[in-house]
Write a protein that holds these residues in place. Structure first.
Motif, mmCIF file in Angstrom:
data_model
loop_
_atom_site.group_PDB
_atom_site.id
_atom_site.type_symbol
_atom_site.label_atom_id
_atom_site.label_comp_id
_atom_site.label_asym_id
_atom_site.label_seq_id
_atom_site.Cartn_x
_atom_site.Cartn_y
_atom_site.Cartn_z
ATOM 1 N N ARG A 35 -11.077 -11.608 33.972
ATOM 2 C CA ARG A 35 -10.451 -10.284 33.933
ATOM 3 C C ARG A 35 -9.194 -10.251 34.807
ATOM 4 O O ARG A 35 -8.185 -9.646 34.437
ATOM 5 N N ARG A 36 -9.282 -10.895 35.960
ATOM 6 C CA ARG A 36 -8.116 -10.957 36.837
ATOM 7 C C ARG A 36 -6.974 -11.707 36.154
ATOM 8 O O ARG A 36 -5.808 -11.300 36.230
ATOM 9 N N ARG A 37 -7.292 -12.795 35.483
ATOM 10 C CA ARG A 37 -6.268 -13.564 34.772
ATOM 11 C C ARG A 37 -5.582 -12.691 33.726
ATOM 12 O O ARG A 37 -4.355 -12.731 33.561
ATOM 13 N N ARG A 38 -6.359 -11.899 33.017
ATOM 14 C CA ARG A 38 -5.784 -11.043 31.983
ATOM 15 C C ARG A 38 -4.884 -9.963 32.577
ATOM 16 O O ARG A 38 -3.835 -9.638 32.010
ATOM 17 N N ARG A 39 -5.290 -9.390 33.712
ATOM 18 C CA ARG A 39 -4.451 -8.366 34.341
ATOM 19 C C ARG A 39 -3.127 -8.958 34.800
ATOM 20 O O ARG A 39 -2.058 -8.366 34.598
ATOM 21 N N VAL A 40 -3.193 -10.130 35.415
ATOM 22 C CA VAL A 40 -1.978 -10.771 35.912
ATOM 23 C C VAL A 40 -1.038 -11.124 34.760
ATOM 24 O O VAL A 40 0.170 -10.834 34.805
ATOM 25 N N ALA B 207 -5.985 -16.793 29.182
ATOM 26 C CA ALA B 207 -6.354 -15.382 29.145
ATOM 27 C C ALA B 207 -6.654 -14.900 27.732
ATOM 28 O O ALA B 207 -7.291 -13.861 27.555
ATOM 29 N N ALA B 208 -6.202 -15.646 26.734
ATOM 30 C CA ALA B 208 -6.444 -15.253 25.342
ATOM 31 C C ALA B 208 -7.890 -15.431 24.925
ATOM 32 O O ALA B 208 -8.309 -14.910 23.884
ATOM 33 N N GLY B 209 -8.669 -16.177 25.709
ATOM 34 C CA GLY B 209 -10.070 -16.395 25.360
ATOM 35 C C GLY B 209 -10.234 -17.507 24.345
ATOM 36 O O GLY B 209 -9.321 -18.293 24.098
ATOM 37 N N THR B 210 -11.391 -17.548 23.730
ATOM 38 C CA THR B 210 -11.713 -18.641 22.811
ATOM 39 C C THR B 210 -11.436 -18.311 21.346
ATOM 40 O O THR B 210 -11.585 -19.169 20.487
ATOM 41 N N THR B 211 -11.046 -17.085 21.056
ATOM 42 C CA THR B 211 -10.779 -16.680 19.676
ATOM 43 C C THR B 211 -9.287 -16.691 19.391
ATOM 44 O O THR B 211 -8.536 -15.884 19.938
ATOM 45 N N HIS B 212 -8.854 -17.627 18.573
ATOM 46 C CA HIS B 212 -7.455 -17.755 18.145
ATOM 47 C C HIS B 212 -6.466 -17.754 19.310
ATOM 48 O O HIS B 212 -5.467 -17.010 19.293
ATOM 49 N N PRO B 213 -6.671 -18.577 20.330
ATOM 50 C CA PRO B 213 -5.732 -18.578 21.466
ATOM 51 C C PRO B 213 -4.336 -19.056 21.091
ATOM 52 O O PRO B 213 -3.354 -18.610 21.686
ATOM 53 N N VAL B 214 -4.221 -19.964 20.123
ATOM 54 C CA VAL B 214 -2.899 -20.441 19.710
ATOM 55 C C VAL B 214 -2.095 -19.301 19.108
ATOM 56 O O VAL B 214 -0.937 -19.061 19.471
ATOM 57 N N ALA B 215 -2.720 -18.557 18.198
ATOM 58 C CA ALA B 215 -2.033 -17.442 17.548
ATOM 59 C C ALA B 215 -1.693 -16.345 18.548
ATOM 60 O O ALA B 215 -0.584 -15.779 18.529
ATOM 61 N N LYS B 216 -2.622 -16.036 19.444
ATOM 62 C CA LYS B 216 -2.386 -14.961 20.415
ATOM 63 C C LYS B 216 -1.276 -15.319 21.393
ATOM 64 O O LYS B 216 -0.377 -14.506 21.659
ATOM 65 N N SER B 217 -1.318 -16.532 21.934
ATOM 66 C CA SER B 217 -0.287 -16.921 22.901
ATOM 67 C C SER B 217 1.079 -17.027 22.231
ATOM 68 O O SER B 217 2.099 -16.678 22.834
ATOM 69 N N THR B 218 1.105 -17.473 20.974
ATOM 70 C CA THR B 218 2.375 -17.551 20.242
ATOM 71 C C THR B 218 2.929 -16.165 19.965
ATOM 72 O O THR B 218 4.138 -15.935 20.074
ATOM 73 N N ALA B 219 2.049 -15.222 19.633
ATOM 74 C CA ALA B 219 2.494 -13.852 19.352
ATOM 75 C C ALA B 219 3.113 -13.209 20.592
ATOM 76 O O ALA B 219 4.177 -12.575 20.514
ATOM 77 N N VAL B 220 2.478 -13.389 21.746
ATOM 78 C CA VAL B 220 3.023 -12.813 22.980
ATOM 79 C C VAL B 220 4.340 -13.500 23.348
ATOM 80 O O VAL B 220 5.292 -12.849 23.798
ATOM 81 N N TYR B 221 4.405 -14.814 23.153
ATOM 82 C CA TYR B 221 5.636 -15.579 23.405
ATOM 83 C C TYR B 221 6.780 -15.029 22.559
ATOM 84 O O TYR B 221 7.896 -14.816 23.054
ATOM 85 N N ALA B 222 6.514 -14.782 21.286
ATOM 86 C CA ALA B 222 7.537 -14.249 20.390
ATOM 87 C C ALA B 222 7.924 -12.827 20.783
ATOM 88 O O ALA B 222 9.110 -12.457 20.756
ATOM 89 N N LEU B 223 6.927 -12.012 21.153
ATOM 90 C CA LEU B 223 7.224 -10.636 21.562
ATOM 91 C C LEU B 223 8.096 -10.614 22.812
ATOM 92 O O LEU B 223 9.020 -9.802 22.920
ATOM 93 N N ALA B 224 7.811 -11.505 23.759
ATOM 94 C CA ALA B 224 8.634 -11.581 24.962
ATOM 95 C C ALA B 224 10.059 -11.975 24.616
ATOM 96 O O ALA B 224 11.026 -11.466 25.198
ATOM 97 N N ASP C 114 -13.908 -28.660 30.566
ATOM 98 C CA ASP C 114 -14.741 -27.634 31.178
ATOM 99 C C ASP C 114 -13.828 -26.698 31.960
ATOM 100 O O ASP C 114 -13.552 -26.914 33.134
ATOM 101 N N HIS C 115 -13.339 -25.664 31.262
ATOM 102 C CA HIS C 115 -12.435 -24.697 31.875
ATOM 103 C C HIS C 115 -13.125 -23.348 32.056
ATOM 104 O O HIS C 115 -12.468 -22.308 32.088
ATOM 105 N N ARG C 116 -14.433 -23.372 32.174
ATOM 106 C CA ARG C 116 -15.160 -22.115 32.292
ATOM 107 C C ARG C 116 -14.865 -21.447 33.632
ATOM 108 O O ARG C 116 -14.698 -22.105 34.641
ATOM 109 N N GLU C 117 -14.807 -20.120 33.619
ATOM 110 C CA GLU C 117 -14.596 -19.352 34.839
ATOM 111 C C GLU C 117 -15.421 -18.075 34.768
ATOM 112 O O GLU C 117 -15.872 -17.668 33.693
ATOM 113 N N SER C 118 -15.617 -17.447 35.894
ATOM 114 C CA SER C 118 -16.443 -16.239 35.945
ATOM 115 C C SER C 118 -15.768 -15.090 35.202
ATOM 116 O O SER C 118 -14.547 -15.104 34.974
#
Length: 260
Positions: free
Chosen positions: A41-46, A176-193, A32-36
């Motif tokens: 939005r704050r998590r995504r900005r940070v 911050a990636a949300g519930t849609t393809h978080p593995v792919a999204k976090s990996t893509a940002v990791y690679a871009l960094a 249960d990792h639900r948040e407001s």
């Protein structure tokens, strides 16, 4: 609309593994990792801001001379940036793992064994990479920090960054990636960094390991499993890989010659 059937070799392999692997190894644990919406939005900005800042520092750190104060200072600054960003973005979770008896426990043994196993894969790949000039040169450029640096300081900065990357990329950014393809999204940002290093070997490793760490985060719901796997893998890579890419001649060439 009917669901497209898996037809490619990779799709068939993944489907076969899913059918035959034990459920405790592939099914996500209840969480249960639900948040407001405001917290999300704050998590995504940070995470957006920290991703850019951390990538910039990473690129600068690996442009410094090995065993220099600038290298060690900037490398620790990168680790500090990832950790600070992870903490500032919101709650982090350690995660749980199912045992074969469906009992939840903190992931320890499986991540450690995974780290050893993936090191074996990378070591085998390194034996091949030595024969490919582009990859050989790329790996040698990275390992010169181990060859020429203080062993204790190199180990400290390597392990600090390994832990920090998981706190941020599989902790804050994954959430911050949300519930849609978080593995792919976090990996893509990791690679871009990692592209900030301008090193193809590091970018390739970030894609492979990012996907593995992301999968561990998905299954366990937290960062403990990827942290342990990353630390074990990094320790073994630092201990055994430099001997395969020995740049001793280049080190000798850089040493001042003494007059007879």
């Amino acid at each position: 609309m009917s669901r497209r059937r898996a037809s490619g070799p990779l799709d068939r392999t993944v489907a076969a593994l899913a059918r035959h692997a034990p459920p405790w190894l592939i099914d996500p644990v209840p969480r249960d990792h639900r948040e407001s919406d405001q917290a999300f939005r704050r998590r995504r900005r940070v995470t957006a801001g920290v991703s850019v800042l951390g990538a910039g520092l990473l690129g600068v750190s690996l442009s410094q001379k090995p065993d220099s104060k600038e290298f060690y200072g900037l490398t620790m600054a990168v680790a500090g940036t990832w950790v600070a960003g992870g903490i500032a973005s919101g709650p982090l979770h350690l995660g749980w793992m199912r045992s074969s008896k469906e009992v939840l426990h903190r992931p320890v043994i499986t991540p450690v064994v995974t780290g050893v196993g993936i090191f074996g894969v990378f070591y085998s790949a390194a034996l091949v990479a030595r024969r490919i000039p582009v990859l050989n040169a790329a790996v040698t450029r990275v390992l010169r920090y181990a060859h020429q640096g203080n062993p204790a300081l190199v180990a400290t900065t390597t392990l600090a960054n390994g832990m920090a990357e998981e706190v941020f990329f599989r902790g804050a950014l994954y959430a911050a990636a949300g519930t849609t393809h978080p593995v792919a999204k976090s990996t893509a940002v990791y690679a871009l960094a990692t592209t900030a290093t301008r090193n193809p070997a590091l970018v390739l490793a970030s894609v492979v390991m990012g996907a593995l760490f992301g999968w561990q985060r998905r299954i366990t719901g937290g960062i403990q499993a990827p942290v342990l796997t990353h630390l074990v893998w990094s320790t073994l890579m630092l201990r055994f890989l430099p001997a395969l890419f020995d740049d001793q001649p280049s080190i000798e060439a850089e040493r001042p010659q003494l007059d007879d």
